[in-house]
Scaffold this motif. Structure first.
Motif, mmCIF file in Angstrom:
data_model
loop_
_atom_site.group_PDB
_atom_site.id
_atom_site.type_symbol
_atom_site.label_atom_id
_atom_site.label_comp_id
_atom_site.label_asym_id
_atom_site.label_seq_id
_atom_site.Cartn_x
_atom_site.Cartn_y
_atom_site.Cartn_z
ATOM 1 N N ALA A 67 0.872 -1.061 -0.132
ATOM 2 C CA ALA A 67 0.102 0.037 0.054
ATOM 3 C C ALA A 67 0.724 1.166 -0.059
ATOM 4 N N ILE A 68 1.974 1.171 0.676
ATOM 5 C CA ILE A 68 2.966 2.442 0.861
ATOM 6 C C ILE A 68 3.623 2.529 -0.685
ATOM 7 N N SER A 69 3.752 1.577 -1.567
ATOM 8 C CA SER A 69 4.370 1.757 -2.696
ATOM 9 C C SER A 69 3.165 2.229 -3.625
ATOM 10 N N ALA A 70 2.089 1.850 -3.418
ATOM 11 C CA ALA A 70 1.115 2.022 -4.456
ATOM 12 C C ALA A 70 0.741 3.680 -4.181
ATOM 13 N N LEU A 71 1.268 4.345 -2.854
ATOM 14 C CA LEU A 71 0.924 5.751 -2.642
ATOM 15 C C LEU A 71 2.148 6.490 -3.318
ATOM 16 N N GLY A 72 3.212 5.961 -3.948
ATOM 17 C CA GLY A 72 4.266 6.768 -4.316
ATOM 18 C C GLY A 72 5.126 6.808 -3.452
ATOM 19 N N ALA A 73 5.147 6.184 -2.061
ATOM 20 C CA ALA A 73 6.189 6.603 -0.941
ATOM 21 C C ALA A 73 7.082 5.654 -0.619
ATOM 22 N N GLU A 74 7.678 4.919 -1.789
ATOM 23 C CA GLU A 74 8.464 4.015 -1.576
ATOM 24 C C GLU A 74 9.760 4.216 -0.612
ATOM 25 N N ALA A 75 10.069 5.847 -0.413
ATOM 26 C CA ALA A 75 11.019 6.249 0.381
ATOM 27 C C ALA A 75 10.901 5.938 1.856
ATOM 28 N N TYR A 76 9.801 5.682 2.055
ATOM 29 C CA TYR A 76 9.242 5.377 3.542
ATOM 30 C C TYR A 76 9.171 3.813 4.052
ATOM 31 N N LEU A 77 9.627 2.847 2.840
ATOM 32 C CA LEU A 77 9.395 1.414 3.379
ATOM 33 C C LEU A 77 10.496 0.993 4.207
ATOM 34 N N PRO A 78 11.733 1.683 4.196
ATOM 35 C CA PRO A 78 12.853 1.430 5.290
ATOM 36 C C PRO A 78 12.422 1.665 6.754
ATOM 37 N N LEU A 79 11.304 2.471 6.834
ATOM 38 C CA LEU A 79 10.907 2.782 8.221
ATOM 39 C C LEU A 79 10.128 1.451 8.665
ATOM 40 N N ILE A 80 9.595 0.610 7.923
ATOM 41 C CA ILE A 80 8.992 -0.767 8.412
ATOM 42 C C ILE A 80 9.799 -1.473 9.175
ATOM 43 N N GLY A 81 11.305 -1.647 8.506
ATOM 44 C CA GLY A 81 12.362 -2.245 9.331
ATOM 45 C C GLY A 81 12.916 -1.824 10.625
ATOM 46 N N ALA A 82 12.892 -0.577 10.696
ATOM 47 C CA ALA A 82 13.464 0.263 11.584
ATOM 48 C C ALA A 82 12.741 0.186 12.950
ATOM 49 N N ALA A 83 12.295 -1.044 13.421
ATOM 50 C CA ALA A 83 11.541 -1.376 14.613
ATOM 51 C C ALA A 83 12.372 -2.588 15.318
ATOM 52 N N GLY A 84 12.224 -2.288 16.620
ATOM 53 C CA GLY A 84 12.765 -3.758 17.246
ATOM 54 C C GLY A 84 13.624 -3.233 18.593
ATOM 55 N N PRO A 85 14.798 -3.958 19.095
ATOM 56 C CA PRO A 85 15.432 -3.388 20.229
ATOM 57 C C PRO A 85 15.886 -1.870 19.797
ATOM 58 N N PHE A 86 16.006 -1.068 21.120
ATOM 59 C CA PHE A 86 16.289 0.485 20.860
ATOM 60 C C PHE A 86 17.607 0.585 20.129
ATOM 61 N N ASP A 87 18.526 -0.063 20.659
ATOM 62 C CA ASP A 87 19.806 0.365 19.825
ATOM 63 C C ASP A 87 19.870 -0.055 18.548
ATOM 64 N N THR A 88 19.249 -1.156 18.128
ATOM 65 C CA THR A 88 19.388 -1.600 16.673
ATOM 66 C C THR A 88 18.551 -0.645 15.663
ATOM 67 N N ALA A 89 17.548 -0.232 16.283
ATOM 68 C CA ALA A 89 16.360 0.489 15.628
ATOM 69 C C ALA A 89 16.836 1.786 15.370
ATOM 70 N N MET A 90 17.512 2.406 16.371
ATOM 71 C CA MET A 90 18.273 3.687 16.541
ATOM 72 C C MET A 90 19.100 3.681 15.132
ATOM 73 N N GLU A 91 20.017 2.664 15.019
ATOM 74 C CA GLU A 91 21.000 2.690 13.969
ATOM 75 C C GLU A 91 20.264 2.680 12.651
#
Length: 372
Positions: free
Chosen positions: A199-223
């Motif tokens: 759905a994000i790609s369909a909105l033409g917002a592919e640049a936001y896709l990496p944010l989905i993976g930026a979740a998890g343990p605090f230090d890893t997500a911050m990196e």
């Protein structure tokens, strides 16, 4: 009309019986004593208010969760509160508007929701919380988060987890390093919340896709977030998160879900959810927000709410003092002496009374407390 069975209660409402009712009181006291120790003063708003005023202060969507009644005195519609935070905001903006800021307030009491959820079938819940009004700076958020963790620890919650989020993340990026049209911001927010890459790609917002993976343990997500933030638009936010996380790193596990928005619709730059070992679902949440004054001015604030019911259901707060059965005729001064030592006494009122049947753990024999 069909006669109701004796003891039948409306759906989602229940009686708290021993030992749960006692646990509720002890947990509420433990949490509020912790808040008092941090300098927070208690306020106690009423269970019902005029619908117009209460609905106007509730966060997005909560106005639909109001149980309404007609006040026979004023002939106006009243609403039973589904949340106490909004009432504390009203008090701060009106009756305590003259008090110096930052203003530290805490509260505790019952709330009533129109609808239950699958996770929590109860409609009546016990809510307790603290609000720091007049600022939402990093030191303020750090204090509130530390207080929330300490309050849960005081209630006996173990292995506390704090899940942090950045409610204004998409808005910040859309206006700076990852521009998208204003009409797509809410859609992108919603799809990120659902983790729907298609759905994000369909909105033409592919640049936001990496944010989905930026979740998890605090230090890893911050990196991952710092790697995404090449333009530095989030640097201030990320630096602030690290300052906030520092003091609680040894007291709670930290995770970060930067795009989580569900339940944080009225938070501004930071939000957090609280979890504990052996307790199903969230046991609290909080973050920064604004309070609306009568003149239209907005005042910054940060706070949190905890829900006592999941703690009770997990068996917390049930550490009762032993119950000592006192035979018929035990002198009052002797009974008082046992209570001063921390015992709970149950006095026989007739020769037929039995301590074991009355739930006592010990009985008094020849001046000694002996277990059953």
């Amino acid at each position: 009309m069909t006669t109701l069975p004796p003891g039948l209660l409306p759906e989602g409402l229940r009686d708290r019986l021993p030992p749960e009712a006692g646990a509720a009181s002890r947990l509420l006291r433990a949490v509020q004593d912790c808040m008092h120790g941090f300098g927070y003063e208690r306020v106690s708003p009423p269970m019902a208010e005029f619908e117009e005023g209460l609905a106007g202060r509730l966060k997005a969507g909560q106005g639909r969760d109001l149980l309404r009644i007609v006040d026979p005195v004023s002939r106006r519609t009243l609403a039973l509160r589904p949340d106490i935070t909004a009432q504390v905001g009203r008090i701060a903006a009106t009756r305590l508007a003259h008090r110096p800021r930052p203003l530290r307030l805490c509260y505790g009491g019952a709330i009533l929701k129109l609808h239950a959820t699958q996770l929590r079938p109860e409609r009546e819940l016990l809510q307790v919380g603290a609000e720091l009004i007049g600022t939402d700076t990093v030191p303020a958020v750090r204090e509130i988060l530390r207080l929330a963790v300490d309050a849960l620890a005081a209630a006996g919650v173990e292995d506390i987890t704090v899940d942090l989020t950045l409610p204004d993340l998409v808005q910040t990026l859309a206006e700076t390093s990852l521009p998208i049209s204003a009409d797509k911001v809410e859609q992108v927010r919603a799809e990120l919340d659902e983790k729907d890459a298609g759905a994000i790609s369909a909105l033409g917002a592919e640049a936001y896709l990496p944010l989905i993976g930026a979740a998890g343990p605090f230090d890893t997500a911050m990196e991952k977030l710092r790697a995404i933030d090449d333009g530095g638009a989030l640097k201030t936010r990320l630096d602030a998160l690290e300052e906030i996380a520092g003091p609680i790193a040894g007291k709670a596990a930290l995770t970060l879900d930067p795009t989580e928005r569900h339940g944080f619709e009225y938070q501004s730059w930071v939000g957090f959810s609280l979890f504990g070992k052996g307790i199903s679902g969230e046991i609290g949440r909080g973050g920064s927000y604004t309070i609306l004054h009568q003149d239209g001015a907005e005042e910054s604030a940060v706070g949190f709410s905890l829900y006592i019911d999941p703690l009770i259901d997990a068996g917390l707060g049930r550490r009762d003092a032993p119950r000592l059965f006192l035979p018929l005729g035990t002198p009052d001064n002797e009974a008082a002496a046992w209570r001063e030592q921390g015992w709970r006494t149950v006095a026989a009122l007739s020769e037929s009374d039995g301590g074991e049947a009355l739930g006592c753990t010990h009985h008094l024999i020849d001046g000694e407390a002996r277990p059953y």
